[in-house]
Enzyme design. Structure first.
Site, PDB file in Angstrom:
ATOM      1  N   VAL A  86       0.841  -1.199   0.000  1.00  0.00           N
ATOM      2  CA  VAL A  86       0.000   0.000   0.000  1.00  0.00           C
ATOM      3  C   VAL A  86       0.876   1.250   0.000  1.00  0.00           C
ATOM      4  CG1 VAL A  86      -1.830   1.262   1.178  1.00  0.00           C
ATOM      5  CG2 VAL A  86      -1.802  -1.245   1.229  1.00  0.00           C
ATOM      6  N   LYS A  87       0.670   2.082  -1.001  1.00  0.00           N
ATOM      7  CA  LYS A  87       1.483   3.278  -1.198  1.00  0.00           C
ATOM      8  C   LYS A  87       0.793   4.473  -0.561  1.00  0.00           C
ATOM      9  CE  LYS A  87       4.174   5.123  -5.107  1.00  0.00           C
ATOM     10  NZ  LYS A  87       4.250   5.091  -6.596  1.00  0.00           N
TER      11      LYS A  87
END
Length: 217
Positions: A86-87
């Site tokens: 997850v960025k």
């Protein structure tokens, strides 16, 4: 050093994968739009398509900028595939979200990092990766490589396990310079990666070898 490709183009991802040196993929909404991938459902499907090509981590970016929204989006992204990272942007709510995901066993990539202080907070929150954008710093006449060196020093001082992911790589020498400085990962376009193969003496040498071989045939 791990090699990630920064794109949403499936053909380029497959080419890098077939080369045998690809460790992962980073992408973002802008790169998705460049490939004509728009709409939430299409974007989510595209992330899965990428994961089905590569063996390593695939960074998928949240759009929300509030803590609750980031958590909701991030959990949805992480549920798509075990390779999803997850960025999260390096903002106040983003650091809180990174800590939440760390505590819940979800990998994160802290993005849009432009200072050592931001990288330090990301590591404190337990980010899996931190992404300093070296090319964008170069664009404003600041030395992006100095940031890589500063982060490496700080992380080594305290034993942080967060991996330095050199992002916004623009050319092959960026990759070499980041490797010299000890960046754990680089992410850039396919052109920069295959550019490492290029040298005029290699081309001349190969041409000579073939010419000499063909003299006797």
């Amino acid at each position: 050093m791990k090699f990630f490709i920064d794109t949403a183009n499936l053909a380029q991802i497959k080419e890098a994968q077939d080369l045998g040196i690809l460790d992962g993929v980073t992408t973002n909404p802008s790169l998705m739009a460049k490939e004509g991938i728009t709409g939430r459902d299409n974007i989510l499907k595209h992330y899965v398509d990428i994961c089905n090509i590569v063996d390593g981590d695939v960074s998928a970016e949240v759009i929300a900028t509030d803590f609750e929204g980031m958590v909701k989006e991030g959990e949805q992204l992480a549920s798509l595939h075990q390779q999803i990272v997850v960025k999260i942007p390096v903002i106040k709510e983003g650091i809180k979200a990174i800590k939440y995901f760390t505590d819940n066993g979800i990998k994160t990539n802290c993005t849009l990092v432009f200072s050592a202080g931001q990288a330090l907070l990301a590591a404190k929150a337990g980010a899996t990766y931190v992404s300093p954008f070296i090319g964008r710093l170069d664009d404003i006449s600041s030395d992006g490589l100095n940031l890589i060196a500063d982060i490496r020093l700080i992380y080594d001082n305290y034993g942080y396990e967060t991996q330095i992911l050199a992002a916004s790589v623009r050319h092959s020498m960026h990759i070499i310079d980041c490797a010299k400085l000890g960046a754990d990962v680089m992410t850039g376009p396919l052109l920069s990666i295959v550019g490492l193969l290029k040298h005029p003496l290699t081309d001349l040498g190969l041409a000579q070898f073939l010419a000499d071989y063909n003299k006797g045939n």
